[in-house]
Design a protein around this motif. Sequence first.
Motif, mmCIF file in Angstrom:
data_model
loop_
_atom_site.group_PDB
_atom_site.id
_atom_site.type_symbol
_atom_site.label_atom_id
_atom_site.label_comp_id
_atom_site.label_asym_id
_atom_site.label_seq_id
_atom_site.Cartn_x
_atom_site.Cartn_y
_atom_site.Cartn_z
ATOM 1 N N PRO A 2 -12.122 18.610 1.641
ATOM 2 C CA PRO A 2 -13.045 17.996 0.670
ATOM 3 C C PRO A 2 -13.089 18.719 -0.667
ATOM 4 N N ASP A 3 -12.957 20.050 -0.657
ATOM 5 C CA ASP A 3 -12.958 20.793 -1.919
ATOM 6 C C ASP A 3 -11.744 20.435 -2.764
ATOM 7 N N GLY A 40 -21.146 20.077 3.721
ATOM 8 C CA GLY A 40 -20.603 18.827 4.220
ATOM 9 C C GLY A 40 -21.359 18.328 5.439
ATOM 10 N N PHE A 41 -20.641 17.579 6.267
ATOM 11 C CA PHE A 41 -21.280 16.968 7.424
ATOM 12 C C PHE A 41 -21.746 18.014 8.429
ATOM 13 N N VAL A 42 -20.899 18.985 8.735
ATOM 14 C CA VAL A 42 -21.279 19.994 9.716
ATOM 15 C C VAL A 42 -22.425 20.863 9.205
ATOM 16 N N ALA A 43 -22.453 21.121 7.896
ATOM 17 C CA ALA A 43 -23.572 21.874 7.330
ATOM 18 C C ALA A 43 -24.867 21.069 7.423
ATOM 19 N N LEU A 44 -24.752 19.755 7.267
ATOM 20 C CA LEU A 44 -25.929 18.898 7.428
ATOM 21 C C LEU A 44 -26.449 18.939 8.865
ATOM 22 N N LEU A 45 -25.546 18.955 9.833
ATOM 23 C CA LEU A 45 -25.958 19.106 11.228
ATOM 24 C C LEU A 45 -26.685 20.427 11.441
ATOM 25 N N GLY A 46 -26.157 21.482 10.840
ATOM 26 C CA GLY A 46 -26.813 22.785 10.947
ATOM 27 C C GLY A 46 -28.190 22.785 10.317
ATOM 28 N N MET A 68 0.843 -1.187 0.000
ATOM 29 C CA MET A 68 0.000 0.000 0.000
ATOM 30 C C MET A 68 0.880 1.240 0.000
ATOM 31 N N LEU A 69 0.538 2.173 -0.838
ATOM 32 C CA LEU A 69 1.213 3.468 -0.885
ATOM 33 C C LEU A 69 0.230 4.529 -0.419
ATOM 34 N N THR A 70 0.643 5.356 0.525
ATOM 35 C CA THR A 70 -0.215 6.413 1.055
ATOM 36 C C THR A 70 0.330 7.766 0.623
ATOM 37 N N VAL A 71 -0.537 8.568 0.039
ATOM 38 C CA VAL A 71 -0.159 9.904 -0.416
ATOM 39 C C VAL A 71 -0.840 10.921 0.486
ATOM 40 N N ARG A 72 -0.072 11.780 1.099
ATOM 41 C CA ARG A 72 -0.593 12.823 1.978
ATOM 42 C C ARG A 72 -0.141 14.187 1.474
ATOM 43 N N CYS A 73 -0.864 15.202 1.858
ATOM 44 C CA CYS A 73 -0.462 16.555 1.478
ATOM 45 C C CYS A 73 -1.086 17.556 2.432
ATOM 46 N N ASP A 74 -0.539 18.739 2.479
ATOM 47 C CA ASP A 74 -1.083 19.860 3.231
ATOM 48 C C ASP A 74 -1.768 20.807 2.253
ATOM 49 N N ILE A 75 -2.758 21.521 2.757
ATOM 50 C CA ILE A 75 -3.485 22.466 1.903
ATOM 51 C C ILE A 75 -3.279 23.874 2.449
ATOM 52 N N THR A 133 -9.890 6.851 -1.614
ATOM 53 C CA THR A 133 -9.811 8.204 -1.060
ATOM 54 C C THR A 133 -10.016 8.140 0.444
ATOM 55 N N GLY A 134 -9.089 8.699 1.191
ATOM 56 C CA GLY A 134 -9.185 8.717 2.640
ATOM 57 C C GLY A 134 -9.320 10.138 3.155
ATOM 58 N N GLY A 135 -8.770 10.381 4.321
ATOM 59 C CA GLY A 135 -8.768 11.725 4.869
ATOM 60 C C GLY A 135 -10.146 12.226 5.232
ATOM 61 N N ALA A 136 -10.373 13.507 4.939
ATOM 62 C CA ALA A 136 -11.622 14.152 5.330
ATOM 63 C C ALA A 136 -12.828 13.539 4.625
ATOM 64 N N ILE A 137 -12.649 13.109 3.372
ATOM 65 C CA ILE A 137 -13.760 12.509 2.625
ATOM 66 C C ILE A 137 -14.205 11.210 3.291
ATOM 67 N N GLU A 138 -13.256 10.397 3.674
ATOM 68 C CA GLU A 138 -13.581 9.126 4.324
ATOM 69 C C GLU A 138 -14.249 9.345 5.671
ATOM 70 N N GLU A 139 -13.718 10.280 6.471
ATOM 71 C CA GLU A 139 -14.302 10.558 7.781
ATOM 72 C C GLU A 139 -15.698 11.145 7.645
#
Length: 236
Positions: A15-16, A105-111, A1-8, A40-46
């Motif tokens: 998600p954007d 996203g998820f928090v907007a759905l909660l709102g 498995m190869l994992t690719v990470r990055c900062d934004i 796809t992992g990260g914020a999308i997966e969570e």
Amino acid sequence: MLTVRCDIVDGVQAPDVTHEILPELEAIKDALPDGYRIETGGAIEESSKANGALLAVFPVMAVVMLGLLMVQLQSFSRLALVFLTAPLGLIGATGALLATDRPFGFVALLGLIALAGMIMRNTVILVDQIDHDIAEGHGRHLAIVDATVRRARPVVLTALAAILGMIPLARSMFWGPMAITIMGGLLVATALTLLVVPALYALWFRVREDEQAQTWDAEAAGAFATRMGPMRIAAE
């Protein structure tokens, strides 16, 4: 498995960025040999996990909400009337998210879920006041008008308090979409509630404008006759 990470960069949500990158990866995914895949992992997966957990308890939440509203309203017609006003928040919430360029996203759905509860609460307050005035003997049309006028100030002040309370969260990258959803949705829905609910109540229960005068005349005549009793004649 190869994992690719990055900062934004600051001011951008993960998600954007992911949604912009995924179309570029389609060609690579199609060229992968059998047994290889890109996930796809990260914020999308969570976010997907959180949405799944929320949807799992949503039926229970809806049943409890229906039960509480039924205890308060004690009428299926009024229950349906209250639920019809819940989508009014979508108008302002959608416009606010588009105007501020925030993701849904998820928090907007909660709102949005919290917003629906706030709108239905205002509707219950207004419908309960109308029913209370009708029970006291007011004509239905007059009760609708008077109840709306009397309840306008507390409904507006409560909505403004909630909107102002969300201002500190509006600049947050994580909680910002939820705050924007509640602020925009509640602002528009409050104004629509004071206009739509009275009209919808009158349409739902077929209230005519001339009912108040007719009802008052009949009741006033009966009350007047009861107070006066038999009329004495001059000979007595």
